[in-house]
Design a protein around this motif. Structure first.
Motif, PDB file in Angstrom:
ATOM      1  N   CYS A  52      37.094  25.973  37.411  1.00 31.34           N
ATOM      2  CA  CYS A  52      35.719  26.162  37.874  1.00 31.34           C
ATOM      3  C   CYS A  52      35.725  27.113  39.070  1.00 31.34           C
ATOM      4  N   LEU A  53      35.919  28.404  38.796  1.00 34.70           N
ATOM      5  CA  LEU A  53      36.088  29.407  39.842  1.00 34.70           C
ATOM      6  C   LEU A  53      34.898  29.467  40.792  1.00 34.70           C
ATOM      7  N   ASN A  54      33.687  29.312  40.265  1.00 38.00           N
ATOM      8  CA  ASN A  54      32.523  29.411  41.147  1.00 38.00           C
ATOM      9  C   ASN A  54      32.548  28.343  42.243  1.00 38.00           C
ATOM     10  N   SER A  55      33.012  27.153  41.942  1.00 41.19           N
ATOM     11  CA  SER A  55      33.113  26.100  42.961  1.00 41.19           C
ATOM     12  C   SER A  55      34.210  26.405  43.974  1.00 41.19           C
ATOM     13  N   THR A  56      35.317  26.953  43.501  1.00 40.49           N
ATOM     14  CA  THR A  56      36.413  27.305  44.402  1.00 40.49           C
ATOM     15  C   THR A  56      35.984  28.393  45.373  1.00 40.49           C
ATOM     16  N   ILE A  57      35.309  29.428  44.857  1.00 39.52           N
ATOM     17  CA  ILE A  57      34.830  30.517  45.716  1.00 39.52           C
ATOM     18  C   ILE A  57      33.820  29.983  46.723  1.00 39.52           C
ATOM     19  N   SER A  58      32.928  29.124  46.276  1.00 38.25           N
ATOM     20  CA  SER A  58      31.944  28.531  47.171  1.00 38.25           C
ATOM     21  C   SER A  58      32.622  27.743  48.291  1.00 38.25           C
ATOM     22  N   SER A  59      33.656  26.986  47.965  1.00 38.41           N
ATOM     23  CA  SER A  59      34.394  26.215  48.977  1.00 38.41           C
ATOM     24  C   SER A  59      35.097  27.129  49.972  1.00 38.41           C
ATOM     25  N   ILE A  60      35.686  28.215  49.477  1.00 39.76           N
ATOM     26  CA  ILE A  60      36.374  29.159  50.364  1.00 39.76           C
ATOM     27  C   ILE A  60      35.397  29.762  51.359  1.00 39.76           C
ATOM     28  N   VAL A  61      34.239  30.162  50.873  1.00 37.92           N
ATOM     29  CA  VAL A  61      33.226  30.776  51.736  1.00 37.92           C
ATOM     30  C   VAL A  61      32.695  29.760  52.740  1.00 37.92           C
ATOM     31  N   ARG A  62      32.402  28.565  52.270  1.00 35.31           N
ATOM     32  CA  ARG A  62      31.788  27.550  53.127  1.00 35.31           C
ATOM     33  C   ARG A  62      32.784  26.939  54.115  1.00 35.31           C
ATOM     34  N   GLU A  63      33.950  26.535  53.636  1.00 35.54           N
ATOM     35  CA  GLU A  63      34.884  25.787  54.475  1.00 35.54           C
ATOM     36  C   GLU A  63      35.812  26.678  55.304  1.00 35.54           C
ATOM     37  N   LEU A  64      36.216  27.819  54.752  1.00 38.14           N
ATOM     38  CA  LEU A  64      37.147  28.690  55.463  1.00 38.14           C
ATOM     39  C   LEU A  64      36.450  29.870  56.135  1.00 38.14           C
ATOM     40  N   ASP A  65      35.154  30.016  55.870  1.00 38.79           N
ATOM     41  CA  ASP A  65      34.350  31.085  56.462  1.00 38.79           C
ATOM     42  C   ASP A  65      34.933  32.473  56.156  1.00 38.79           C
ATOM     43  N   ILE A  66      35.397  32.640  54.922  1.00 41.69           N
ATOM     44  CA  ILE A  66      35.918  33.931  54.455  1.00 41.69           C
ATOM     45  C   ILE A  66      34.866  34.538  53.539  1.00 41.69           C
ATOM     46  N   PRO A  67      34.307  35.685  53.908  1.00 42.32           N
ATOM     47  CA  PRO A  67      33.289  36.299  53.039  1.00 42.32           C
ATOM     48  C   PRO A  67      33.922  36.868  51.771  1.00 42.32           C
ATOM     49  N   ILE A  68      33.327  36.565  50.647  1.00 35.43           N
ATOM     50  CA  ILE A  68      33.801  37.062  49.351  1.00 35.43           C
ATOM     51  C   ILE A  68      32.599  37.622  48.607  1.00 35.43           C
ATOM     52  N   SER A  69      32.682  38.892  48.217  1.00 32.65           N
ATOM     53  CA  SER A  69      31.575  39.468  47.458  1.00 32.65           C
ATOM     54  C   SER A  69      31.696  39.014  46.008  1.00 32.65           C
ATOM     55  N   ARG A  70      30.558  38.799  45.386  1.00 32.62           N
ATOM     56  CA  ARG A  70      30.515  38.306  44.011  1.00 32.62           C
ATOM     57  C   ARG A  70      29.686  39.241  43.164  1.00 32.62           C
ATOM     58  N   GLN A  71      30.126  39.419  41.938  1.00 27.80           N
ATOM     59  CA  GLN A  71      29.433  40.315  41.020  1.00 27.80           C
ATOM     60  C   GLN A  71      29.603  39.780  39.603  1.00 27.80           C
ATOM     61  N   SER A  72      28.513  39.737  38.845  1.00 35.92           N
ATOM     62  CA  SER A  72      28.596  39.291  37.456  1.00 35.92           C
ATOM     63  C   SER A  72      29.172  40.399  36.589  1.00 35.92           C
ATOM     64  N   GLU A  73      29.829  39.993  35.520  1.00 34.51           N
ATOM     65  CA  GLU A  73      30.346  40.960  34.560  1.00 34.51           C
ATOM     66  C   GLU A  73      30.224  40.372  33.166  1.00 34.51           C
ATOM     67  N   GLU A  74      30.276  41.225  32.174  1.00 28.65           N
ATOM     68  CA  GLU A  74      30.247  40.764  30.789  1.00 28.65           C
ATOM     69  C   GLU A  74      31.635  40.911  30.189  1.00 28.65           C
ATOM     70  N   VAL A  75      32.092  39.831  29.570  1.00 30.61           N
ATOM     71  CA  VAL A  75      33.372  39.842  28.874  1.00 30.61           C
ATOM     72  C   VAL A  75      33.156  39.250  27.485  1.00 30.61           C
ATOM     73  N   PRO A  76      33.998  39.624  26.521  1.00 31.42           N
ATOM     74  CA  PRO A  76      33.837  39.046  25.191  1.00 31.42           C
ATOM     75  C   PRO A  76      34.259  37.575  25.176  1.00 31.42           C
ATOM     76  N   ASN A  77      33.472  36.746  24.495  1.00 36.83           N
ATOM     77  CA  ASN A  77      33.850  35.343  24.352  1.00 36.83           C
ATOM     78  C   ASN A  77      34.796  35.197  23.152  1.00 36.83           C
ATOM     79  N   ARG A  78      35.140  33.997  22.803  1.00 40.79           N
ATOM     80  CA  ARG A  78      36.116  33.801  21.725  1.00 40.79           C
ATOM     81  C   ARG A  78      35.585  34.223  20.360  1.00 40.79           C
TER      82      ARG A  78
END
Length: 85
Positions: A52-78
């Motif tokens: 669950c990468l979105n939760s991990t990134i959110s925790s890093i930003v909130r708890e460690l105060d490290i800014p991380i830029s986020r951008q959506s992308e399209e990838v092929p599914n299975r």
């Protein structure tokens, strides 16, 4: 046996190759990937043990105060169709 030499003026210009153990925490593995200059989406993070990468990134930003830029992308599914992540 003679060791290879570095050409004059080239000392220190090579980026060292770092690795990280899978014994490191999930957050440490994700931070290492981002610090290395790589980008991640949720499917690429799966190979690092992050389901669950979105939760991990959110925790890093909130708890460690490290800014991380986020951008959506399209990838092929299975099924071969594009999916946003």
């Amino acid at each position: 046996m003679k060791k290879p030499t570095t050409p004059a003026g080239m000392a220190g210009c090579h980026k060292p190759q770092y690795t990280i153990s899978f014994r490191a925490s999930k957050t440490a593995r994700i931070l290492f990937e981002l610090w290395s200059g790589r980008s991640l989406n949720r499917f690429e993070a799966e190979r690092l043990g992050d389901h669950c990468l979105n939760s991990t990134i959110s925790s890093i930003v909130r708890e460690l105060d490290i800014p991380i830029s986020r951008q959506s992308e399209e990838v092929p599914n299975r099924f071969g169709y594009p999916t946003r992540c």
